[in-house]
Enzyme design. Sequence first.
Site, PDB file in Angstrom:
ATOM      1  N   HIS A 213       0.802  -1.228   0.000  1.00 15.87           N
ATOM      2  CA  HIS A 213       0.000   0.000   0.000  1.00 15.87           C
ATOM      3  C   HIS A 213       0.833   1.276   0.000  1.00 15.87           C
ATOM      4  O   HIS A 213       0.303   2.366  -0.130  1.00 15.87           O
ATOM      5  CB  HIS A 213      -0.945   0.046   1.209  1.00 15.87           C
ATOM      6  CG  HIS A 213      -0.253   0.358   2.498  1.00 15.87           C
ATOM      7  ND1 HIS A 213       0.383  -0.596   3.247  1.00 15.87           N
ATOM      8  CD2 HIS A 213      -0.082   1.523   3.165  1.00 15.87           C
ATOM      9  CE1 HIS A 213       0.903  -0.037   4.314  1.00 15.87           C
ATOM     10  NE2 HIS A 213       0.656   1.253   4.295  1.00 15.87           N
TER      11      HIS A 213
HETATM   12  C1  UD1 Z   1      -2.227   5.810   5.188  1.00 11.89           C
HETATM   13  C2  UD1 Z   1      -0.975   6.433   5.778  1.00 11.89           C
HETATM   14  C3  UD1 Z   1       0.135   5.402   5.816  1.00 11.89           C
HETATM   15  C4  UD1 Z   1      -0.304   4.145   6.525  1.00 11.89           C
HETATM   16  C5  UD1 Z   1      -1.606   3.631   5.933  1.00 11.89           C
HETATM   17  C6  UD1 Z   1      -2.112   2.485   6.749  1.00 11.89           C
HETATM   18  C7  UD1 Z   1      -0.609   8.823   5.351  1.00 11.89           C
HETATM   19  C8  UD1 Z   1       0.139   9.811   4.558  1.00 11.89           C
HETATM   20  N1  UD1 Z   1      -0.503   7.545   4.961  1.00 11.89           N
HETATM   21  O1  UD1 Z   1      -1.940   5.460   3.853  1.00 11.89           O
HETATM   22  O2  UD1 Z   1       1.250   5.936   6.498  1.00 11.89           O
HETATM   23  O3  UD1 Z   1       0.697   3.173   6.377  1.00 11.89           O
HETATM   24  O4  UD1 Z   1      -2.589   4.681   5.945  1.00 11.89           O
HETATM   25  O5  UD1 Z   1      -3.001   1.684   6.044  1.00 11.89           O
HETATM   26  O6  UD1 Z   1      -1.280   9.186   6.295  1.00 11.89           O
HETATM   27  N2  UD1 Z   1      -9.133   4.719   0.520  1.00 11.89           N
HETATM   28  C9  UD1 Z   1     -10.327   4.041   0.400  1.00 11.89           C
HETATM   29  N3  UD1 Z   1     -11.029   3.790   1.555  1.00 11.89           N
HETATM   30  C10 UD1 Z   1     -10.616   4.192   2.782  1.00 11.89           C
HETATM   31  C11 UD1 Z   1      -9.410   4.899   2.879  1.00 11.89           C
HETATM   32  C12 UD1 Z   1      -8.670   5.146   1.739  1.00 11.89           C
HETATM   33  O7  UD1 Z   1     -10.743   3.647  -0.669  1.00 11.89           O
HETATM   34  O8  UD1 Z   1     -11.322   3.919   3.769  1.00 11.89           O
HETATM   35  C13 UD1 Z   1      -8.353   4.954  -0.722  1.00 11.89           C
HETATM   36  C14 UD1 Z   1      -8.615   6.341  -1.326  1.00 11.89           C
HETATM   37  O9  UD1 Z   1      -8.568   6.208  -2.707  1.00 11.89           O
HETATM   38  C15 UD1 Z   1      -7.406   7.133  -0.833  1.00 11.89           C
HETATM   39  C16 UD1 Z   1      -6.306   6.084  -0.804  1.00 11.89           C
HETATM   40  O10 UD1 Z   1      -6.951   4.878  -0.392  1.00 11.89           O
HETATM   41  O11 UD1 Z   1      -7.108   8.213  -1.669  1.00 11.89           O
HETATM   42  C17 UD1 Z   1      -5.181   6.414   0.165  1.00 11.89           C
HETATM   43  O12 UD1 Z   1      -5.692   6.619   1.488  1.00 11.89           O
HETATM   44  P1  UD1 Z   1      -4.884   7.515   2.531  1.00 11.89           P
HETATM   45  O13 UD1 Z   1      -5.517   7.437   3.848  1.00 11.89           O
HETATM   46  O14 UD1 Z   1      -4.641   8.863   1.951  1.00 11.89           O
HETATM   47  O15 UD1 Z   1      -3.470   6.821   2.567  1.00 11.89           O
HETATM   48  P2  UD1 Z   1      -3.103   5.288   2.810  1.00 11.89           P
HETATM   49  O16 UD1 Z   1      -2.452   4.761   1.596  1.00 11.89           O
HETATM   50  O17 UD1 Z   1      -4.266   4.560   3.357  1.00 11.89           O
HETATM   51  N1  UDP Z   2      -3.705  -5.571   8.875  1.00 11.01           N
HETATM   52  C1  UDP Z   2      -4.984  -6.107   9.025  1.00 11.01           C
HETATM   53  N2  UDP Z   2      -5.645  -6.556   7.915  1.00 11.01           N
HETATM   54  C2  UDP Z   2      -5.087  -6.500   6.669  1.00 11.01           C
HETATM   55  C3  UDP Z   2      -3.788  -5.941   6.527  1.00 11.01           C
HETATM   56  C4  UDP Z   2      -3.122  -5.477   7.647  1.00 11.01           C
HETATM   57  O1  UDP Z   2      -5.491  -6.194  10.141  1.00 11.01           O
HETATM   58  O2  UDP Z   2      -5.753  -6.917   5.710  1.00 11.01           O
HETATM   59  C5  UDP Z   2      -2.993  -5.083  10.080  1.00 11.01           C
HETATM   60  C6  UDP Z   2      -1.619  -5.688  10.284  1.00 11.01           C
HETATM   61  O3  UDP Z   2      -1.714  -6.918  10.962  1.00 11.01           O
HETATM   62  C7  UDP Z   2      -0.929  -4.613  11.091  1.00 11.01           C
HETATM   63  C8  UDP Z   2      -1.533  -3.323  10.569  1.00 11.01           C
HETATM   64  O4  UDP Z   2      -2.740  -3.703   9.913  1.00 11.01           O
HETATM   65  O5  UDP Z   2      -1.224  -4.740  12.460  1.00 11.01           O
HETATM   66  C9  UDP Z   2      -0.600  -2.659   9.612  1.00 11.01           C
HETATM   67  O6  UDP Z   2      -1.240  -1.611   8.976  1.00 11.01           O
HETATM   68  P1  UDP Z   2      -0.816  -1.071   7.544  1.00 11.01           P
HETATM   69  O7  UDP Z   2       0.003  -2.073   6.839  1.00 11.01           O
HETATM   70  O8  UDP Z   2      -2.050  -0.591   6.904  1.00 11.01           O
HETATM   71  O9  UDP Z   2       0.021   0.241   7.918  1.00 11.01           O
HETATM   72  P2  UDP Z   2       1.558   0.494   8.338  1.00 11.01           P
HETATM   73  O10 UDP Z   2       1.892  -0.389   9.466  1.00 11.01           O
HETATM   74  O11 UDP Z   2       2.392   0.267   7.126  1.00 11.01           O
HETATM   75  O12 UDP Z   2       1.553   1.932   8.689  1.00 11.01           O
END
Ligand code: UD1
Ligand code: UDP
Length: 372
Positions: A213
């Site tokens: 992601h």
């Molecule tokens: C965010 C965090 C990242 C973290 C991740 C955990 C920032 C800059 N990034 O990344 O550090 O590792 O969360 O998972 O804060 N979207 C959906 N549904 C949702 C949420 C998001 O479809 O409920 C899609 C949207 O198209 C959105 C994209 O995911 O634009 C990115 O979501 P965003 O929260 O901006 O960043 P993450 O990649 O989730």
């Molecule tokens: N996780 C989850 N379901 C999933 C993928 C990840 O519960 O389908 C959990 C994972 O076990 C970990 C956390 O989400 O505890 C990690 O989050 P993510 O990878 O979104 O963010 P990051 O740690 O990179 O910020």
Amino acid sequence: MKVITIVGARPQFIKASTVSRSIERYNSRIANNGEPINEIIVHTGQHYDYNISQVFFNELNIPKPNYNLGVGSSSHGVQTGKMLEGIEKVLLKERPNVVLVYGDTNSTLAGALAAVKLHIPVGHVEAGLRSFNRRMPEEINRILVDHMSDLLFCPTKTSIMNLKKEGIEEGVYNIGDVMYDSVLHNLKLAKKKLDIFKKLDLQPKEYFLSTIHRQENTEDLERLMSIITALVEIDDQVILPLHPRTKKIIDKNRLISGDIGRLKIIDPISYLEMLILEKNAKGILTDSGGVQKEAYFFRVPCITLRDETEWIETVESGWNIIVGTEKKKILEAVIKTSTRNEIPSPNFYGDGKASEKIVEILVKTLMSRFSS
Ligand code: UD1
Ligand code: UDP
């Protein structure tokens, strides 16, 4: 004492659940012999799909947020700006003694910035992590938040050293990792989710688990394609619970079609299901921060699909290999992890009591200084 907890993204619900539980334990322990901690939870709404938000509240028994700002997705500036505005209003109304922020997302940055401008002390859980890659949005968030925080709750010795190099030595605590607390607490509960093996037609230790992601791997289609092609070419089964960001980009650009080998793409799964799949995987391929560590907690070999990591202990101990996104390197690492012998596995991430230490420190430092 009033504590405001700011959360917004998947890993933050998991991290904050450990501290909420410790706050509840503290309140029942002191009963009527002291001031209880009143925790107010603010969900920024950064994540909003059921399977990356509400499912964690249900499964981990996290109290319902007192506020949901409903900020949703947008560019970094718009998203962070909306959060800042919403959080400031809540802080002005609630006047907490401390604001707790978690990790390195835009919700973390907005929470800390809103608080510090109102002279409200900030506690940063997972302070001091550095990838030394300033093109990562998370790296900028972490650096800024650490420099705004009064209490810096560090998970590792490395994170303490990182802060020291930036001149931050006051209010710094090495408490261990709240995600380790979380795994210890939830693993027993996760065993109830064993039916996921049947559901996905999997045998323990005969599959790889993957998550993708990170912005650098999803916005760059070449990197993303290279990872996907590698996952398709792995001989074993590969389970990929797909983050909505990645799904949207794959769908929009029609990156996947035809024969995808033994790769199985599924929706994001719950935390307990994830723990069970991680623990029983033959190996893990990921660009997630949390998943790299969970692989280590379970002593499952990890292949990190990035060019660097904040969790360098996992690499130095030999359990994690940083491969980047080149297909050839990923496939070579898959073979290497399959043939590795036993390697040492010291415990770098504390004693499973990080969240209790956070509560103790809050009580000790804030009750006297800031109680209203
Ligand atoms: C965010 C965090 C990242 C973290 C991740 C955990 C920032 C800059 N990034 O990344 O550090 O590792 O969360 O998972 O804060 N979207 C959906 N549904 C949702 C949420 C998001 O479809 O409920 C899609 C949207 O198209 C959105 C994209 O995911 O634009 C990115 O979501 P965003 O929260 O901006 O960043 P993450 O990649 O989730
Ligand atoms: N996780 C989850 N379901 C999933 C993928 C990840 O519960 O389908 C959990 C994972 O076990 C970990 C956390 O989400 O505890 C990690 O989050 P993510 O990878 O979104 O963010 P990051 O740690 O990179 O910020």
